[in-house]
Design a protein around this motif. Structure first.
Motif, mmCIF file in Angstrom:
data_model
loop_
_atom_site.group_PDB
_atom_site.id
_atom_site.type_symbol
_atom_site.label_atom_id
_atom_site.label_comp_id
_atom_site.label_asym_id
_atom_site.label_seq_id
_atom_site.Cartn_x
_atom_site.Cartn_y
_atom_site.Cartn_z
ATOM 1 N N CYS A 1 -0.304 -2.128 -4.731
ATOM 2 C CA CYS A 1 0.569 -2.806 -5.673
ATOM 3 C C CYS A 1 0.617 -4.292 -5.357
ATOM 4 O O CYS A 1 0.600 -4.682 -4.188
ATOM 5 C CB CYS A 1 1.984 -2.221 -5.610
ATOM 6 S SG CYS A 1 3.175 -3.058 -6.670
ATOM 7 N N TRP B 1 -0.997 -2.683 -10.412
ATOM 8 C CA TRP B 1 -1.337 -1.550 -9.548
ATOM 9 C C TRP B 1 -2.825 -1.243 -9.622
ATOM 10 O O TRP B 1 -3.481 -1.498 -10.628
ATOM 11 C CB TRP B 1 -0.563 -0.298 -9.993
ATOM 12 C CG TRP B 1 0.898 -0.380 -9.790
ATOM 13 C CD1 TRP B 1 1.824 -0.939 -10.640
ATOM 14 C CD2 TRP B 1 1.634 0.103 -8.665
ATOM 15 N NE1 TRP B 1 3.081 -0.835 -10.103
ATOM 16 C CE2 TRP B 1 2.996 -0.193 -8.891
ATOM 17 C CE3 TRP B 1 1.278 0.771 -7.494
ATOM 18 C CZ2 TRP B 1 3.996 0.144 -7.985
ATOM 19 C CZ3 TRP B 1 2.267 1.109 -6.594
ATOM 20 C CH2 TRP B 1 3.623 0.792 -6.842
ATOM 21 N N ARG B 2 -3.331 -0.668 -8.528
ATOM 22 C CA ARG B 2 -4.679 -0.122 -8.492
ATOM 23 C C ARG B 2 -4.632 1.229 -7.780
ATOM 24 O O ARG B 2 -3.898 1.395 -6.802
ATOM 25 C CB ARG B 2 -5.657 -1.045 -7.762
ATOM 26 C CG ARG B 2 -5.937 -2.361 -8.462
ATOM 27 C CD ARG B 2 -6.648 -2.165 -9.799
ATOM 28 N NE ARG B 2 -6.982 -3.444 -10.422
ATOM 29 C CZ ARG B 2 -6.171 -4.133 -11.213
ATOM 30 N NH1 ARG B 2 -4.935 -3.678 -11.448
ATOM 31 N NH2 ARG B 2 -6.550 -5.251 -11.747
ATOM 32 N N LEU B 3 -5.427 2.174 -8.261
ATOM 33 C CA LEU B 3 -5.540 3.491 -7.651
ATOM 34 C C LEU B 3 -6.914 3.631 -7.032
ATOM 35 O O LEU B 3 -7.938 3.399 -7.702
ATOM 36 C CB LEU B 3 -5.336 4.585 -8.704
ATOM 37 C CG LEU B 3 -5.503 6.037 -8.233
ATOM 38 C CD1 LEU B 3 -4.418 6.400 -7.220
ATOM 39 C CD2 LEU B 3 -5.470 6.996 -9.422
ATOM 40 N N GLN C 1 -2.891 10.629 -2.950
ATOM 41 C CA GLN C 1 -3.507 9.518 -3.661
ATOM 42 C C GLN C 1 -3.192 8.253 -2.881
ATOM 43 O O GLN C 1 -2.192 8.180 -2.176
ATOM 44 C CB GLN C 1 -2.939 9.396 -5.076
ATOM 45 C CG GLN C 1 -3.231 10.572 -5.993
ATOM 46 C CD GLN C 1 -2.379 10.513 -7.251
ATOM 47 O OE1 GLN C 1 -1.171 10.297 -7.188
ATOM 48 N NE2 GLN C 1 -3.000 10.722 -8.409
ATOM 49 N N GLN D 1 0.853 -1.190 0.000
ATOM 50 C CA GLN D 1 0.000 0.000 0.000
ATOM 51 C C GLN D 1 0.888 1.239 0.000
ATOM 52 O O GLN D 1 1.867 1.298 0.727
ATOM 53 C CB GLN D 1 -0.906 0.001 1.229
ATOM 54 C CG GLN D 1 -1.829 1.204 1.346
ATOM 55 C CD GLN D 1 -2.769 1.095 2.539
ATOM 56 O OE1 GLN D 1 -3.231 0.027 2.891
ATOM 57 N NE2 GLN D 1 -3.032 2.226 3.174
ATOM 58 N N GLY E 1 -2.631 4.152 -3.426
ATOM 59 C CA GLY E 1 -2.455 3.094 -4.411
ATOM 60 C C GLY E 1 -2.120 1.768 -3.754
ATOM 61 O O GLY E 1 -1.619 1.714 -2.626
ATOM 62 N N MET F 1 3.094 3.977 -13.687
ATOM 63 C CA MET F 1 3.322 2.847 -12.800
ATOM 64 C C MET F 1 3.752 1.606 -13.578
ATOM 65 O O MET F 1 4.592 0.821 -13.115
ATOM 66 C CB MET F 1 2.058 2.540 -11.991
ATOM 67 C CG MET F 1 1.684 3.626 -11.007
ATOM 68 S SD MET F 1 3.001 3.928 -9.792
ATOM 69 C CE MET F 1 2.618 5.613 -9.341
ATOM 70 N N TRP G 1 -1.420 8.016 -14.771
ATOM 71 C CA TRP G 1 -0.936 7.376 -13.546
ATOM 72 C C TRP G 1 -0.611 5.907 -13.810
ATOM 73 O O TRP G 1 0.450 5.401 -13.424
ATOM 74 C CB TRP G 1 -1.983 7.507 -12.444
ATOM 75 C CG TRP G 1 -1.532 7.031 -11.093
ATOM 76 C CD1 TRP G 1 -0.919 7.777 -10.126
ATOM 77 C CD2 TRP G 1 -1.679 5.704 -10.545
ATOM 78 N NE1 TRP G 1 -0.664 6.997 -9.019
ATOM 79 C CE2 TRP G 1 -1.110 5.734 -9.249
ATOM 80 C CE3 TRP G 1 -2.221 4.519 -11.027
ATOM 81 C CZ2 TRP G 1 -1.093 4.608 -8.433
ATOM 82 C CZ3 TRP G 1 -2.185 3.385 -10.217
ATOM 83 C CH2 TRP G 1 -1.640 3.438 -8.941
ATOM 84 N N HIS G 2 -1.513 5.212 -14.490
ATOM 85 C CA HIS G 2 -1.289 3.790 -14.772
ATOM 86 C C HIS G 2 -0.151 3.583 -15.764
ATOM 87 O O HIS G 2 0.608 2.610 -15.646
ATOM 88 C CB HIS G 2 -2.577 3.156 -15.288
ATOM 89 C CG HIS G 2 -3.532 2.776 -14.193
ATOM 90 N ND1 HIS G 2 -3.356 1.659 -13.401
ATOM 91 C CD2 HIS G 2 -4.664 3.380 -13.738
ATOM 92 C CE1 HIS G 2 -4.334 1.576 -12.522
ATOM 93 N NE2 HIS G 2 -5.144 2.606 -12.702
#
Length: 400
Positions: A137, A151-153, A133, A105, A135, A375, A371-372
């Motif tokens: 991982c 990854w997720r946001l 933000q 995290q 995120g 990453m 962002w994605h």
């Protein structure tokens, strides 16, 4: 691994980087997109200090328009990052045995209110409320290393219900507000659908999640082995005594939380390696464990509840409790479980390396795709750097 070491290895393996880029980003439809993917990767690998788009472009090319083109590629170009992440996953699996899927995290501090998903929340690491933000991982935990592959946001509800914010940040129509628990589960489901290897255990720190019990229940029902750090206040119930356990050490009605059981577990194991993390000073201490049930993690009317092993450390010099771990791998030796705990700590160290050397916190764009994209490329750069470093240490091992 220093930037200087990476730069020397990169110069020697430039062809390998081109092959690596083609492997991960060959799905991009245009040649210029594939070229800028390589420029961005090379910039992340060789640029010291802050990894702004301008500095990345300047470190790789003298073109006066490179910065603008690279900015366009990262923030505005509508390329799909999922195929690249799938190829990265397969590339790592082809070279290493995966020992665990570890969830990390990350809090990304931000100024202003325009970066996608930015909101105010309490950050335990900083000890205060921050503008950030959030995120998550997923790492492939290998022998001696961990590599980020997905990854997720987190998108607060305001960002998905406000059409102006959605349009400004170019949030995909299918993106919705999800709880942190749902994002963790989505990461696990996504990799389970794409992996070509046997499923390893899921290792995660759920100690800051409000509904850890429900997530634990879902992971078990979907057939995952797991080892997770849980909130000390998580309600649990004694299941049974382990062989040789001491009933007097089992919490009674006054001790019904995970923290209580970790401190007073009915089985005690002597170890010299602490659970607190890689920087903790090794000293003699004991691991207490107990068999428990998690009532909130089972749907009503399900019948017999799952039995878990819960454990934590107790040291004479520590008044408060340390991390509390819960697993459904009840038949595993404690040594094996502690190895998984240390893999979790190693992934935390990788996040520090990503921030210090690979630009984890340096993305300046504001869009959801941007962002994605960042990453994805950052994860690829780290995986490549690790492979090159291993090839330098172990001649004969392929790096790409």
């Amino acid at each position: 691994m220093t930037t200087r070491t990476r730069t020397r290895a990169l110069t020697a393996g430039d062809t390998a980087l081109a092959d690596f880029t083609e492997r991960l980003f060959g799905h991009l439809p245009r040649a210029d997109q594939r070229r800028w993917a390589r420029v961005y990767l090379q910039g992340l690998l060789t640029t010291p200090g802050k990894k702004s788009v301008r500095r990345l472009a300047a470190s790789v090319t003298e073109s006066p328009t490179a910065s603008q083109s690279l900015q366009q590629f990262i923030n505005a170009s509508p390329w799909d990052w999922n195929p690249a992440r799938t190829e990265l996953l397969r590339w790592v699996e082809e070279r290493h045995s995966v020992r665990a899927w570890t969830i990390g995290q990350v809090c990304f501090p931000k100024r202003g209110e325009h970066s996608v998903g930015v909101h105010r929340r309490f950050d335990p690491a900083a000890g205060r409320i921050v503008n950030c933000q959030l995120g998550f991982c997923l790492f492939l935990s290998l022998d001696g290393m961990s590599v980020p592959v997905d990854w997720r946001l987190a998108l607060p509800e305001a960002w998905v219900t406000d059409p102006v914010l959605r349009r400004r940040a170019r949030i995909a129509p299918e993106a919705v507000h999800q709880t942190p628990e749902a994002l963790v589960l989505e990461l696990v489901d996504s990799i389970a659908a794409r992996t070509s290897s046997a499923r390893p255990p899921v290792v995660a720190d759920l100690s800051r999640l409000g509904n850890a019990a429900a997530l634990i229940g879902v992971l078990g029902r979907r057939g995952h082995d797991f080892l997770v750090s849980v909130p000390p206040a998580l309600p649990v119930r004694a299941a049974a005594l382990a062989p040789g356990g001491d009933p007097a050490r089992t919490p009674g009605r006054g001790g019904t939380t995970a923290g209580d059981f970790a401190r007073l577990g009915n089985t005690s194991h002597p170890y010299a390696m602490p659970l607190a993390g890689p920087d903790a000073r090794p000293q003699r201490q004991r691991i207490h464990s107990a068999l428990v049930r998690v009532p909130e993690g089972e749907p009503a009317g399900r019948g017999a509840q799952q039995i878990y092993r819960l454990f934590g450390e107790r040291r004479p010099d520590r008044r408060g409790g340390g991390p509390v771990w819960l697993t459904n791998m009840n038949r595993h030796r404690m040594d094996d479980l502690l190895h998984l705990v240390r893999r979790s700590a190693r992934s935390g160290a990788v996040l520090g390396s990503l921030a210090d050397e690979f630009g984890l916190l340096d993305f300046e764009g504001r869009s959801f795709p941007g962002w994605h994209h960042h990453m994805t490329l950052m994860s690829a750069a780290y995986a490549y750097a690790v492979a090159v470093a291993m090839a330098v240490r172990e001649p004969g091992r392929r790096s790409a």
